[in-house]
Design a protein around this motif. Structure first.
Motif, mmCIF file in Angstrom:
data_model
loop_
_atom_site.group_PDB
_atom_site.id
_atom_site.type_symbol
_atom_site.label_atom_id
_atom_site.label_comp_id
_atom_site.label_asym_id
_atom_site.label_seq_id
_atom_site.Cartn_x
_atom_site.Cartn_y
_atom_site.Cartn_z
ATOM 1 N N PRO A 134 0.907 -1.117 -0.144
ATOM 2 C CA PRO A 134 0.111 0.033 -0.191
ATOM 3 C C PRO A 134 0.848 1.381 0.116
ATOM 4 O O PRO A 134 2.041 1.357 0.391
ATOM 5 N N TRP A 147 -0.081 9.516 -5.429
ATOM 6 C CA TRP A 147 -0.590 8.607 -4.228
ATOM 7 C C TRP A 147 -1.618 7.810 -4.606
ATOM 8 O O TRP A 147 -1.825 6.744 -4.506
ATOM 9 N N SER A 148 -2.478 8.480 -5.288
ATOM 10 C CA SER A 148 -3.814 7.948 -5.742
ATOM 11 C C SER A 148 -3.535 6.849 -6.629
ATOM 12 O O SER A 148 -4.470 5.683 -6.610
ATOM 13 N N LEU A 151 -2.437 3.952 -4.806
ATOM 14 C CA LEU A 151 -3.651 3.275 -4.064
ATOM 15 C C LEU A 151 -4.338 2.534 -4.967
ATOM 16 O O LEU A 151 -4.854 1.329 -4.532
ATOM 17 N N TYR A 154 -2.630 -0.786 -5.654
ATOM 18 C CA TYR A 154 -2.690 -1.535 -4.630
ATOM 19 C C TYR A 154 -3.817 -2.412 -4.476
ATOM 20 O O TYR A 154 -4.241 -3.630 -4.097
ATOM 21 N N LEU A 215 -4.801 5.414 5.752
ATOM 22 C CA LEU A 215 -3.833 6.012 4.798
ATOM 23 C C LEU A 215 -3.809 7.661 5.152
ATOM 24 O O LEU A 215 -2.735 8.226 4.518
ATOM 25 N N TRP A 238 -13.569 7.691 -1.217
ATOM 26 C CA TRP A 238 -12.829 7.688 -2.275
ATOM 27 C C TRP A 238 -13.461 8.860 -3.206
ATOM 28 O O TRP A 238 -12.694 9.667 -3.825
#
Length: 288
Positions: A134, A147-148, A151, A154, A215, A238
């Motif tokens: 992650p 970062w997104s 994610l 992951y 997170l 989200w």
């Protein structure tokens, strides 16, 4: 949705279960009439009941049948056991994606195909668990896009409770897949078609919220996630983050940060008369 009679068919002509579609399918997979009837006598009388069994529960059922009837010579061949697992896997997948799963159409060649798919699914999941980690706790607004993306990568590797569908299905853009949608891979189809409803979806949605919360920490994302705390609505959290990342305010902040990085840069290039247009973009920002 199948009615109660379809999910729990009654035996025809006493207790011999003649004309039962699941019994006929089990016999096509190599079971004797007596062995197939044992599934009926143990309450597994339809594809719907087979579908809700876990892999482990199905193994226990077969062991119980062997234990109870083995002395009478009733043995379910090993490969037939594997084919039944493949049929269960197929039914679970179709149900998760909102697609039909008529057991009367399931043939031995379908068992071969779905047995391979079941094994591929297991191997892919094991490999992903080992390789993909992650993202770190979110700290800087300027890192929002990478970062997104990390994610999402992951989430594609992390299996949920809903028939082991990757948790990325919680994060997709559309709510309901339309019949004309096409997907490049089996995994993408699973992510794109999984139904966003039901108790297993609710469990995955809550798990996704917990992941996002962990997170986010107490950083800049928390104000966007906090409204979904009571319901543990991961999808809602989200979508709020996506709106934030793609909004005009975020774009303006990223642009300002990128120009700040440029003004601080002092790189002269690898040779004389090196032009700025030949340099790479500021770290973390991409093309300006």
């Amino acid at each position: 949705m199948a009615n109660n009679e379809e999910q729990n068919p009654l035996p025809v002509g006493g207790n011999n279960w003649d004309n039962n579609p699941l019994k006929a399918a089990l016999m096509r997979l190599g079971l004797t009439d007596v062995a197939a009837r044992e599934f009926m006598e143990n309450g597994v009388t339809s594809i719907h009941q087979l579908r809700v069994l876990s892999k482990e529960a199905l193994i226990r059922l077969i062991k119980q049948i062997h234990r109870d009837q083995g002395g009478a010579g009733l043995i379910i061949p090993f490969m037939s056991q594997e084919y039944i697992q493949a049929m269960r896997f197929w039914a679970q997948r179709q149900f998760t994606l909102g697609l039909p799963f008529d057991v009367e159409t399931f043939q031995i060649h379908d068992a071969y195909y779905w047995l391979e798919k079941m094994q591929e699914d297991q191997e892919a999941g094991d490999a992903a668990d080992d390789l993909i980690k992650p993202p770190e706790v979110f700290k800087k607004v300027e890192e929002g896009i990478p970062w997104s993306e990390q994610l999402l990568t992951y989430a594609r590797s992390k299996k949920g409770k809903n028939n082991a569908t990757p948790l990325a299905y919680i994060l997709r853009e559309h709510n309901v897949a339309t019949p004309d949608m096409t997907f490049p891979t089996e995994l993408d189809e699973k992510i794109g078609r999984a139904i966003l409803a039901g108790p297993l979806y609710a469990a995955d949605n809550a798990d996704m919220y917990d992941l996002l919360k962990s997170l986010a920490g107490n950083g800049p994302l928390w104000p966007f996630i906090q409204p979904f705390e009571r319901t543990r609505n991961g999808r809602g959290a989200w979508l709020a983050l996506v709106q934030y990342f793609e909004g005009d305010t975020m774009k303006a902040r990223l642009k300002a940060a990128a120009y700040q990085a440029i003004t601080r840069a002092s790189y002269q290039g690898p040779r004389r008369n090196f032009e700025f247009s030949s340099s790479k973009s500021a770290p973390g920002f991409g093309p300006l």
